[in-house]
Design an enzyme around this catalytic site. Structure first.
Site, mmCIF file in Angstrom:
data_model
loop_
_atom_site.group_PDB
_atom_site.id
_atom_site.type_symbol
_atom_site.label_atom_id
_atom_site.label_comp_id
_atom_site.label_asym_id
_atom_site.label_seq_id
_atom_site.Cartn_x
_atom_site.Cartn_y
_atom_site.Cartn_z
ATOM 1 N N ASN A 213 -36.175 -28.187 94.421
ATOM 2 C CA ASN A 213 -37.547 -28.113 93.906
ATOM 3 C C ASN A 213 -38.521 -28.659 94.951
ATOM 4 O OD1 ASN A 213 -37.923 -31.078 93.464
ATOM 5 N ND2 ASN A 213 -36.178 -30.729 92.107
ATOM 6 N N LYS A 292 -20.394 -18.080 103.118
ATOM 7 C CA LYS A 292 -21.709 -17.538 102.777
ATOM 8 C C LYS A 292 -21.573 -16.334 101.824
ATOM 9 C CE LYS A 292 -25.773 -15.537 104.880
ATOM 10 N NZ LYS A 292 -26.311 -14.849 106.026
ATOM 11 N N ILE A 310 -29.173 -39.103 85.086
ATOM 12 C CA ILE A 310 -29.001 -40.364 85.811
ATOM 13 C C ILE A 310 -29.723 -41.512 85.112
ATOM 14 C CG2 ILE A 310 -29.408 -41.535 88.019
ATOM 15 C CD1 ILE A 310 -29.300 -38.707 89.327
ATOM 16 N N LYS A 340 -38.752 -38.001 75.777
ATOM 17 C CA LYS A 340 -37.822 -38.492 76.814
ATOM 18 C C LYS A 340 -37.685 -40.014 76.771
ATOM 19 C CE LYS A 340 -38.341 -34.504 79.831
ATOM 20 N NZ LYS A 340 -38.958 -33.870 80.986
ATOM 21 N N LYS A 344 -33.879 -40.994 76.087
ATOM 22 C CA LYS A 344 -33.156 -41.615 77.207
ATOM 23 C C LYS A 344 -33.114 -43.137 77.077
ATOM 24 C CE LYS A 344 -34.575 -37.794 80.190
ATOM 25 N NZ LYS A 344 -34.071 -37.222 81.429
HETATM 26 O O1 PMT Z 1 -42.065 -36.295 95.176
HETATM 27 P P1 PMT Z 1 -43.523 -35.895 95.052
HETATM 28 O O2 PMT Z 1 -43.841 -34.621 95.771
HETATM 29 O O3 PMT Z 1 -44.432 -37.043 95.407
HETATM 30 O O4 PMT Z 1 -43.794 -35.584 93.513
HETATM 31 C C1 PMT Z 1 -43.702 -36.581 92.536
HETATM 32 C C2 PMT Z 1 -43.022 -36.077 91.247
HETATM 33 C C3 PMT Z 1 -43.869 -34.976 90.619
HETATM 34 C C4 PMT Z 1 -41.621 -35.530 91.572
HETATM 35 C C5 PMT Z 1 -42.893 -37.323 90.302
HETATM 36 O O5 PMT Z 1 -44.163 -37.843 90.040
HETATM 37 C C6 PMT Z 1 -42.221 -36.957 88.988
HETATM 38 O O6 PMT Z 1 -42.849 -36.528 88.053
HETATM 39 N N1 PMT Z 1 -40.880 -37.172 88.927
HETATM 40 C C7 PMT Z 1 -40.026 -36.746 87.817
HETATM 41 C C8 PMT Z 1 -39.588 -35.330 88.056
HETATM 42 C C9 PMT Z 1 -38.642 -34.805 86.998
HETATM 43 O O7 PMT Z 1 -37.629 -34.293 87.334
HETATM 44 O O8 PMT Z 1 -38.993 -35.025 85.771
HETATM 45 P P2 PMT Z 1 -38.118 -34.547 84.457
HETATM 46 O O9 PMT Z 1 -39.096 -34.555 83.343
HETATM 47 O O10 PMT Z 1 -37.376 -33.301 84.740
HETATM 48 O O11 PMT Z 1 -37.074 -35.717 84.294
HETATM 49 C C10 PMT Z 1 -37.276 -36.824 83.415
HETATM 50 C C11 PMT Z 1 -36.683 -38.095 83.999
HETATM 51 O O12 PMT Z 1 -35.264 -37.977 84.036
HETATM 52 C C12 PMT Z 1 -37.107 -38.389 85.413
HETATM 53 O O13 PMT Z 1 -37.275 -39.782 85.530
HETATM 54 C C13 PMT Z 1 -35.936 -37.911 86.250
HETATM 55 O O14 PMT Z 1 -35.797 -38.680 87.453
HETATM 56 C C14 PMT Z 1 -34.770 -38.187 85.329
HETATM 57 N N2 PMT Z 1 -33.612 -37.306 85.472
HETATM 58 C C15 PMT Z 1 -33.738 -35.955 85.280
HETATM 59 C C16 PMT Z 1 -32.606 -35.170 85.365
HETATM 60 C C17 PMT Z 1 -31.349 -35.756 85.651
HETATM 61 N N3 PMT Z 1 -30.256 -35.051 85.752
HETATM 62 N N4 PMT Z 1 -31.295 -37.092 85.839
HETATM 63 C C18 PMT Z 1 -32.386 -37.858 85.756
HETATM 64 O O15 PMT Z 1 -32.307 -39.079 85.938
#
Ligand code: PMT
Length: 407
Positions: A213, A292, A310, A340, A344
């Site tokens: 992403n 590939k 995580i 969330k 979580k």
């Molecule tokens: O890196 P930049 O370009 O500065 O951008 C910042 C950002 C937009 C990435 C950041 O501000 C942000 O919003 N981060 C969270 C991105 C995300 O994946 O959000 P989510 O809503 O999908 O996930 C929710 C939470 O679960 C997050 O804390 C994520 O780290 C965590 N997660 C998600 C999936 C997974 N398998 N494990 C996780 O721990």
């Protein structure tokens, strides 16, 4: 405007990073600082006084023996005027001369004549940085109260890779803001360990392709820097990003969600605070091709399997740290973020509306609404550095009130 009415002398010594000084001055001025520039002879070889005069809005001083300049803002006046002297870039030469207590040009003389704090932002070839004499000079300056901001790590103008890059202007500007805000006072987060995830993960399809992403890591790195400046021991678990490691932060590079999970669980066990800013891929390719994948068919179907969550795993640890998640959303931001927070089992969640211009992925600015059980706070659009500083302050406040802290 975090630096309103602060008087900052920016010292520019000789080095290719001097070209970044103009941007640094601009950013300090954007924050309300009054900036006066003092250049060494070496500095003038890399950027003209005229440029720095234009961006600072003040005449540039460069000579100790200029009667006209001394009649105006002379070196003693400048030394007294400064609330902070920031030498950026600070070459190996000026670091050595400062350490020796020399006063053989205007910049070193002002440093001797001032009672203001002096910060240096080293910038040099990585070998010059690592060499024993430079390290001794830096240690000695630090022991005399100099602030040492950087250097960062990465590719250098000479082609080498390693420590020696001047910190980015935005980063140096945050150091100044933090300095004046007192957020980097030793003791603020003293004794605390923070673990922060940042950047994207990459989920391989075959040896040359992956799913990922647009996360740049900027937000997570800014949080790591802000926590470190406030005194915490910081572990930064970083997906693949092209950012210099914030000074004093221990960085652990990972690629995939599984690797990020392994490192997060290992470090979170001993942490006080865990901040999950990384944009972790929710799914990985079930069977990664060993060679590939050839484009032999009109359609290609990949089977994806869910990655472990995580942050939820960290929050479920027996000795869980104060756990903060992010929620990157494009609609129903509050509803999804609160979902969330609950699902979580987090102490706090930072709702990030990533559909708004200047917010979220890969921008230099961002805004958040933070939620915790029974409360919320809007942190309006600002630079990621400033936002990180505010967020770290809010987390620290809630952490100190939290029953987790008392245990
Ligand atoms: O890196 P930049 O370009 O500065 O951008 C910042 C950002 C937009 C990435 C950041 O501000 C942000 O919003 N981060 C969270 C991105 C995300 O994946 O959000 P989510 O809503 O999908 O996930 C929710 C939470 O679960 C997050 O804390 C994520 O780290 C965590 N997660 C998600 C999936 C997974 N398998 N494990 C996780 O721990």
């Amino acid at each position: 405007m975090q630096l309103t009415d602060k008087n900052i002398v920016v010292g520019v010594s000789g080095g290719i990073a001097a070209y970044k000084s103009a941007d640094l001055i601009r950013r300090l001025k954007e924050q309300g600082a009054n900036v006066r520039v003092v250049m060494s002879e070496g500095g003038k070889a890399f950027i003209t006084p005229l440029t720095l005069q234009a961006v600072s809005g003040n005449p540039v001083s460069d000579s100790l023996l200029d009667p006209e300049a001394e009649a105006g803002m002379g070196h003693i006046e400048l030394a007294k005027w400064a609330d902070l002297i920031l030498i950026a870039p600070a070459s190996a030469d000026i670091i050595a001369r400062l350490n020796a207590g020399m006063a053989n040009d205007l910049l070193t003389t002002i440093c001797l004549a001032t009672a203001a704090p002096i910060a240096i932002a080293p910038a040099m070839n990585q070998q010059m940085w690592h060499t024993q004499v430079t390290q001794n000079n830096v240690d000695s300056l630090q022991s005399r109260g100099y602030l040492v901001w950087g250097p960062g790590q990465g590719e250098q103008a000479c082609g080498d890779v390693g420590f020696g890059r001047m910190l980015e202007p935005t980063e140096l500007c945050s150091y100044c803001v933090n300095y004046f805000a007192g957020a980097n006072k030793p003791g603020e987060l003293d004794g605390q360990t923070w673990v922060i995830t940042a950047g994207p993960t990459r989920e391989p399809m075959d040896p040359v392709r992956y799913i990922s992403n647009h996360s740049s890591g900027k937000m997570g790195f800014a949080i790591a820097l802000a926590a470190q400046l406030a005194g915490a021991k910081v572990y930064l678990i970083a997906g693949p990003v092209k950012l210099a490691t914030p000074t004093g932060v221990e960085r652990i590079d990972v690629e995939t969600a599984l690797q990020m999970q392994e490192q997060s669980m290992a470090h979170a066990e001993h942490a006080d605070v865990f901040v999950a800013c990384a944009a972790v891929a929710d799914y990985r390719v079930a069977e990664v091709a060993s060679q590939k994948i050839k484009k032999s068919t009109e359609q290609l179907q990949l089977v994806l399997e869910k990655n472990p969550d995580i942050v939820a795993g960290v929050a479920a640890l027996e000795n869980a740290p104060f756990t903060v998640g992010f929620a990157a959303e494009t609609e129903n931001v509050e509803e999804y973020a609160l979902g969330k927070l609950k699902k979580k089992n987090l102490q706090m969640i930072c709702a990030n509306n990533v559909s708004a211009p200047g917010h979220g992925f890969n921008s230099d600015t961002n805004a958040l609404t933070i939620f915790w059980s029974g409360g919320s706070l809007v942190l309006p659009l600002t630079s990621k550095q400033e936002l990180a500083r505010q967020l770290v302050g809010q987390i620290a406040k809630k952490f100190n009130q939290s029953p987790l802290d008392a245990s």
